[in-house]
Design an enzyme around this catalytic site. Structure first.
Site, mmCIF file in Angstrom:
data_model
loop_
_atom_site.group_PDB
_atom_site.id
_atom_site.type_symbol
_atom_site.label_atom_id
_atom_site.label_comp_id
_atom_site.label_asym_id
_atom_site.label_seq_id
_atom_site.Cartn_x
_atom_site.Cartn_y
_atom_site.Cartn_z
ATOM 1 N N LYS A 159 16.013 -16.907 -28.919
ATOM 2 C CA LYS A 159 14.882 -15.906 -29.665
ATOM 3 C C LYS A 159 14.380 -14.987 -28.653
ATOM 4 O O LYS A 159 14.360 -13.826 -28.928
ATOM 5 C CB LYS A 159 14.081 -16.332 -30.610
ATOM 6 C CG LYS A 159 14.752 -16.713 -31.943
ATOM 7 C CD LYS A 159 15.612 -15.765 -32.627
ATOM 8 C CE LYS A 159 16.113 -16.110 -33.872
ATOM 9 N NZ LYS A 159 16.924 -15.065 -34.530
ATOM 10 N N TYR B 42 15.954 -22.933 -30.104
ATOM 11 C CA TYR B 42 15.507 -21.716 -30.836
ATOM 12 C C TYR B 42 14.754 -20.671 -30.043
ATOM 13 O O TYR B 42 15.055 -19.511 -29.960
ATOM 14 C CB TYR B 42 15.023 -22.255 -32.159
ATOM 15 C CG TYR B 42 14.666 -20.995 -33.155
ATOM 16 C CD1 TYR B 42 15.930 -20.497 -33.744
ATOM 17 C CD2 TYR B 42 13.362 -20.883 -33.526
ATOM 18 C CE1 TYR B 42 15.702 -19.606 -34.757
ATOM 19 C CE2 TYR B 42 13.266 -19.831 -34.300
ATOM 20 C CZ TYR B 42 14.526 -19.331 -34.925
ATOM 21 O OH TYR B 42 14.086 -18.186 -35.990
#
Length: 309
Positions: free
Chosen positions: A159, A155
């Site tokens: 991001k 993640y």
């Protein structure tokens, strides 16, 4: 209304933050293409937007592939006559520490968040250029991508990569009048409901009450609706001069994140050998921190345990 006559795509907008974004864009006058992987969820989101007085259709497909990106843009053009705004919100989580994270865990998160943002933006920008549309690209980042978080290798990479792409796109899209920005939301979601630290805030929201000021002000933690206003603003003509930015929002707080810059610089004639660095590493007193650091909860907001009741 600020977005009258505009059409927006919001990926991952069947529920949660994405639905809040879609509803606000519709309230501001935009027609919305809703996207989810669940037909019933997508249909309900469309019904909610229409009940609010807005216009919406659904595309049920997983984000990541070029085929889905093409289907989303086609739905906007076929149903509403064009495309002006893209919000890339779709995402999944597969949290595990590094040694427990599988190839599949990593690839799925990267495919949906990072590749899905890439393919959807590429397709939308192609439409903007071909039709001389000064469009709006709004991507969704995360504090994890800015500072890291335990158990979120996949993640964090996705991001951080999204914000990196936004900086590049701001340069590439400038001549076409298209803006590209990243929003860094901090809000109550299905994930934060499981974190004891946020229990008092989430419980207040579920009761229909205002979140305690500690969360809204000191942490910048609020509701999905608190984020939606920034999404609509960045989609509007009022934000035409804003591009390449990472903007945080949550609760009562708005933040402008800096781009990475060198925080300290040293020079040495002849360069830096191992021996030089071992003798005295010049940045030993100014190393940068990692991860989010939350202040202690006030006593009255501490989660209640069986022993404390």
């Amino acid at each position: 209304m600020a977005l009258d006559g505009k059409t927006a795509i919001v990926t991952g907008s069947g529920r949660g933050l994405g639905l809040a974004y879609a509803r606000e864009l519709a309230r501001q006058g935009a027609a919305v293409v809703v996207n989810d992987v669940d037909q019933a969820v997508a249909d309900e989101a469309v019904a909610v937007i229409k009940a609010d007085g807005g216009r919406a259709v659904a595309v049920v497909a997983p984000v990541g592939s070029t085929e889905t990106a093409k289907a989303l843009v086609a739905a906007a053009v076929e149903n509403f006559g064009g495309l002006d705004i893209l919000v890339t919100n779709a995402g999944v989580l597969r949290d595990k520490s590094l040694l427990k994270m599988t190839d599949e865990d990593f690839d799925l998160v990267i495919n949906v968040h990072l590749r899905g943002t890439f393919t959807c933006v590429r397709e939308a920008y192609a439409y903007f250029k071909e039709n001389n549309v000064a469009g709006r690209i709004i991507t969704i980042g995360s504090p994890t991508g800015q500072r890291g978080n335990f158990g979120q290798t996949n993640y964090a990479a996705a991001k951080a990569g999204i914000v990196g792409m936004v900086r590049t796109w701001a340069l590439e899209m400038k001549k076409a009048g298209v803006t590209a920005n990243a929003v860094i939301p901090v809000a109550a979601t299905a994930m934060t409901k499981t974190v004891p630290y946020f229990a008092a805030a989430v419980e207040a929201e579920e009761r229909g009450e205002a979140m305690p000021a500690f969360f809204r002000k000191e942490l910048g933690f609020g509701t999905a609706e608190d984020v939606a206003g920034l999404i609509a603003f960045l989609a509007s003509e009022d934000a035409a001069g804003i591009t390449g930015q990472a903007i945080g929002v949550g609760g009562d707080r708005l933040q402008l994140w800096s781009h990475p810059e060198a925080v300290s610089t040293e020079y040495r004639d002849g360069g830096w050998t191992y021996q030089d660095l071992a003798a005295e590493f010049p940045f030993a007193g100014s190393l940068q921190g990692v991860g989010e650091k939350f202040p202690p909860l006030p006593e009255e907001l501490q989660p209640q345990t069986a022993d404390s009741k």
